[in-house]
Structure formats: C-alpha cells, structure tokens
Design a protein around this motif. Sequence first.
Motif, PDB file in Angstrom:
ATOM      1  N   VAL A  41      66.236  44.754  55.280  1.00 56.18           N
ATOM      2  CA  VAL A  41      67.684  44.620  55.383  1.00 56.18           C
ATOM      3  C   VAL A  41      68.102  45.372  56.640  1.00 56.18           C
ATOM      4  O   VAL A  41      67.940  46.597  56.718  1.00 56.18           O
ATOM      5  CB  VAL A  41      68.396  45.199  54.146  1.00 56.18           C
ATOM      6  N   GLY A  42      68.597  44.645  57.638  1.00 56.05           N
ATOM      7  CA  GLY A  42      68.905  45.342  58.881  1.00 56.05           C
ATOM      8  C   GLY A  42      69.841  44.601  59.811  1.00 56.05           C
ATOM      9  O   GLY A  42      69.983  43.383  59.759  1.00 56.05           O
ATOM     10  N   ASN A  43      70.508  45.360  60.600  1.00 53.21           N
ATOM     11  CA  ASN A  43      71.137  44.965  61.851  1.00 53.21           C
ATOM     12  C   ASN A  43      71.350  46.255  62.631  1.00 53.21           C
ATOM     13  O   ASN A  43      70.887  47.309  62.203  1.00 53.21           O
ATOM     14  CB  ASN A  43      72.433  44.158  61.636  1.00 53.21           C
ATOM     15  N   GLU A  44      72.039  46.203  63.743  1.00 53.86           N
ATOM     16  CA  GLU A  44      72.181  47.402  64.564  1.00 53.86           C
ATOM     17  C   GLU A  44      73.607  47.935  64.531  1.00 53.86           C
ATOM     18  O   GLU A  44      74.048  48.573  65.480  1.00 53.86           O
ATOM     19  CB  GLU A  44      71.735  47.114  65.997  1.00 53.86           C
ATOM     20  N   LYS A  45      74.319  47.687  63.440  1.00 51.34           N
ATOM     21  CA  LYS A  45      75.692  48.151  63.327  1.00 51.34           C
ATOM     22  C   LYS A  45      75.902  48.791  61.963  1.00 51.34           C
ATOM     23  O   LYS A  45      75.514  48.225  60.946  1.00 51.34           O
ATOM     24  CB  LYS A  45      76.671  46.982  63.514  1.00 51.34           C
ATOM     25  N   GLY A  46      76.500  49.948  61.949  1.00 50.68           N
ATOM     26  CA  GLY A  46      76.770  50.616  60.688  1.00 50.68           C
ATOM     27  C   GLY A  46      77.954  49.998  59.958  1.00 50.68           C
ATOM     28  O   GLY A  46      78.780  49.292  60.543  1.00 50.68           O
ATOM     29  N   GLY A  47      78.034  50.252  58.658  1.00 53.39           N
ATOM     30  CA  GLY A  47      79.185  49.826  57.889  1.00 53.39           C
ATOM     31  C   GLY A  47      79.229  48.359  57.536  1.00 53.39           C
ATOM     32  O   GLY A  47      80.275  47.839  57.146  1.00 53.39           O
ATOM     33  N   SER A  48      78.096  47.685  57.617  1.00 53.62           N
ATOM     34  CA  SER A  48      78.084  46.245  57.328  1.00 53.62           C
ATOM     35  C   SER A  48      77.663  45.946  55.889  1.00 53.62           C
ATOM     36  O   SER A  48      77.687  44.794  55.465  1.00 53.62           O
ATOM     37  CB  SER A  48      77.140  45.521  58.296  1.00 53.62           C
ATOM     38  N   GLY A  49      77.258  46.978  55.140  1.00 52.43           N
ATOM     39  CA  GLY A  49      76.857  46.763  53.752  1.00 52.43           C
ATOM     40  C   GLY A  49      75.365  46.680  53.535  1.00 52.43           C
ATOM     41  O   GLY A  49      74.909  46.130  52.527  1.00 52.43           O
ATOM     42  N   LYS A  50      74.573  47.243  54.453  1.00 55.99           N
ATOM     43  CA  LYS A  50      73.119  47.158  54.315  1.00 55.99           C
ATOM     44  C   LYS A  50      72.623  47.870  53.067  1.00 55.99           C
ATOM     45  O   LYS A  50      71.813  47.332  52.311  1.00 55.99           O
ATOM     46  CB  LYS A  50      72.438  47.728  55.563  1.00 55.99           C
ATOM     47  N   SER A  51      73.098  49.111  52.844  1.00 58.12           N
ATOM     48  CA  SER A  51      72.603  49.878  51.700  1.00 58.12           C
ATOM     49  C   SER A  51      73.081  49.293  50.380  1.00 58.12           C
ATOM     50  O   SER A  51      72.337  49.280  49.391  1.00 58.12           O
ATOM     51  CB  SER A  51      73.029  51.343  51.825  1.00 58.12           C
ATOM     52  N   THR A  52      74.323  48.801  50.331  1.00 52.45           N
ATOM     53  CA  THR A  52      74.815  48.136  49.122  1.00 52.45           C
ATOM     54  C   THR A  52      73.981  46.903  48.822  1.00 52.45           C
ATOM     55  O   THR A  52      73.598  46.645  47.675  1.00 52.45           O
ATOM     56  CB  THR A  52      76.296  47.747  49.289  1.00 52.45           C
ATOM     57  N   THR A  53      73.677  46.125  49.860  1.00 49.75           N
ATOM     58  CA  THR A  53      72.827  44.952  49.693  1.00 49.75           C
ATOM     59  C   THR A  53      71.435  45.355  49.229  1.00 49.75           C
ATOM     60  O   THR A  53      70.875  44.760  48.299  1.00 49.75           O
ATOM     61  CB  THR A  53      72.735  44.170  51.018  1.00 49.75           C
ATOM     62  N   SER A  54      70.881  46.396  49.842  1.00 48.47           N
ATOM     63  CA  SER A  54      69.526  46.851  49.495  1.00 48.47           C
ATOM     64  C   SER A  54      69.443  47.273  48.039  1.00 48.47           C
ATOM     65  O   SER A  54      68.492  46.922  47.329  1.00 48.47           O
ATOM     66  CB  SER A  54      69.122  48.031  50.391  1.00 48.47           C
ATOM     67  N   LEU A  87      80.428  53.013  42.013  1.00 47.85           N
ATOM     68  CA  LEU A  87      79.143  53.063  41.325  1.00 47.85           C
ATOM     69  C   LEU A  87      78.111  53.938  42.037  1.00 47.85           C
ATOM     70  O   LEU A  87      77.128  54.367  41.430  1.00 47.85           O
ATOM     71  CB  LEU A  87      78.588  51.647  41.160  1.00 47.85           C
ATOM     72  N   PHE A  88      78.322  54.211  43.317  1.00 44.57           N
ATOM     73  CA  PHE A  88      77.323  54.937  44.102  1.00 44.57           C
ATOM     74  C   PHE A  88      76.950  56.302  43.509  1.00 44.57           C
ATOM     75  O   PHE A  88      75.756  56.630  43.419  1.00 44.57           O
ATOM     76  CB  PHE A  88      77.797  55.099  45.549  1.00 44.57           C
ATOM     77  N   PRO A  89      77.923  57.145  43.090  1.00 50.66           N
ATOM     78  CA  PRO A  89      77.540  58.478  42.587  1.00 50.66           C
ATOM     79  C   PRO A  89      76.635  58.438  41.363  1.00 50.66           C
ATOM     80  O   PRO A  89      75.928  59.409  41.081  1.00 50.66           O
ATOM     81  CB  PRO A  89      78.893  59.133  42.251  1.00 50.66           C
ATOM     82  N   ARG A  90      76.661  57.325  40.618  1.00 53.08           N
ATOM     83  CA  ARG A  90      75.811  57.206  39.433  1.00 53.08           C
ATOM     84  C   ARG A  90      74.555  56.369  39.718  1.00 53.08           C
ATOM     85  O   ARG A  90      73.726  56.172  38.828  1.00 53.08           O
ATOM     86  CB  ARG A  90      76.595  56.594  38.281  1.00 53.08           C
ATOM     87  N   GLY A  91      74.465  55.856  40.930  1.00 55.37           N
ATOM     88  CA  GLY A  91      73.303  55.044  41.274  1.00 55.37           C
ATOM     89  C   GLY A  91      73.256  53.724  40.531  1.00 55.37           C
ATOM     90  O   GLY A  91      72.175  53.175  40.300  1.00 55.37           O
ATOM     91  N   LEU A  92      74.415  53.210  40.159  1.00 54.62           N
ATOM     92  CA  LEU A  92      74.470  51.977  39.373  1.00 54.62           C
ATOM     93  C   LEU A  92      74.819  50.779  40.249  1.00 54.62           C
ATOM     94  O   LEU A  92      75.332  50.916  41.358  1.00 54.62           O
ATOM     95  CB  LEU A  92      75.510  52.106  38.255  1.00 54.62           C
ATOM     96  N   THR A  93      74.533  49.601  39.721  1.00 53.83           N
ATOM     97  CA  THR A  93      74.957  48.355  40.338  1.00 53.83           C
ATOM     98  C   THR A  93      75.795  47.581  39.330  1.00 53.83           C
ATOM     99  O   THR A  93      75.873  47.940  38.151  1.00 53.83           O
ATOM    100  CB  THR A  93      73.753  47.489  40.761  1.00 53.83           C
TER     101      THR A  93
END
Length: 269
Positions: free
Chosen positions: A7-20, A224-230
């Motif tokens: 999961v990648g591109n060269e711009k932050g804030g695009s949702g890579k970690s949420t997608t991952s 959901l991030f603080p609980r590590g949930l999806t």
Amino acid sequence: MAHIIVVGNEKGGSGKSTTSMHVSTALARMGHRVGTMDLDLRQQSLGRYIENRHAFCAKKGLALAIPAYVNLPDIAPEDVPQGTNINDHRLALAVQSLEPESDFILIDCPGSHTRLSQMAHAMADTLITPLNDSFVDFDLLARTRPEDGSILGPSVYSEMVWSARQTRAQAGLPPIDWIVTRNRLGSQQMHNKRKVGEALGKLSKRIGFRVAPGFSERVIFRELFPRGLTLLDLRDTGTDRLNLSNIAARQEVRDLIKTLNLPGVTVKF
C-alpha cells in the motif's frame, strides 16, 4: 510463497494506513494468515494500530483476528553481505520471517520516496495506491496541461512504479496488479469528481492500473484507531445496531476486497 500486497504512494494523508488495517484485518477475519510491516519508520501508524488492537483485546477479553506484525530487524553493518544495501537486507529478512506463516504479507509504505519504499514496490504482487479525489493528488501520477487538463506524461510516483515493474520483469516475476483507489469521494463537488474520474480513466489505460472506489471521509475511521478496531469488528465488540454511515463504510471495505481479486479470497463479510 506469500502473496505480497503493498500500500503506497508518495503523499501523506491519503489513507494508506486506514486501507492497510482494513485490508489486512478483513483477510485475517476470513481465515487467511496475514503478516504485516510498516515502512514509515518514524510514524508507524499501522504498527500502532495493531499494537492498539492487541491492547484492546487483552483488556476486554476478546479473541479478534489480529494480523501478525514485525518490525524491520536491526542489523550491524558488518553482518550485511558485501555489495548489499543494508535496508534492502533488512526488508528481505523481515519478509522471510513472515513468509512461512503467511498467505499474504501487507507492507504499508511511507508518504515519501525512500529506498525501503522503492524496494517494497518491486516486491509487490498487488499494489494499492490510495488517492484523495483531487487534482492535487492526481499530480502524483501524471502531469497535466492546466488549460485543458490533458495528460502530458507520468509523474514521479508513476515512474517509480514503472521502475518496479521493470525490476520484476528482469527477475522473471509476474507483473504488478496496480489498483488506484479514490478516497474521500465527496457527495458534493460533482464537477470535480467527474473531471478527476475522467482523467484517471484515461491515465489508467496509458500506464496500466485499475481504478477502484476507496473510503469516504468518515469520523468512524478516526474513532476506531485508539482501540485498533475496524468497521468489521463492531458487532464483535458489542455494537448491535450499525447506523447507515457505518453500514455504508462496511460496504466500501467489502467492495475494495472484491475489487482486489486476491488469489484464494472469497469475500464473506
């Protein structure tokens, strides 16, 4: 061998970690063995996400599916084979440590060009590039003429993917299945949405990627991030009734997994 998803591109804030997190968790929940790593060595959002998930499950006594996670190993310079880049070696060792116990290995890349990110792209069987639905992000893929929006040529990130494809071809590996996802699609700004969609459609045929709908801008992802949930975990954590926004977001995850068309994966949620 494990199927590698990058999961990648060269711009932050695009949702890579949420997608991952959603892709890796969805696969784990369907019974697949999933290994992950985060190449953003400073922020490590995916690593924090999974750390939070372990902590929440331990606190609540839950047995949610959790993808395996490894950090890049620390290696002394003298232990690196002669003529080998130290970061190439660290990444190769991390993948080797996950591969025996993984059907899929997901690698979350930083929002910048690094040696590690470049090497990860060359490893990708499937490449997911989340893109905010604007010409600011589109510029990462291609240069356009301001007067009429016509495409002048590929931009920096597309050139890196092209280089990764060449590296794989020289090694006799299958081509990368490249999917560009359109994140934060707004219900308004229909004119801009249409123009970005048309430009992506033209560019996809020119440089070889598939376009897929991604994730809309929703508060639930941040909550959901603080609980590590999806979104897939809500019913397992005591949420009996999902609101319409949560149901729509869950469908977005389902649609993305279907679009990826990963080997041996049948969508079951």
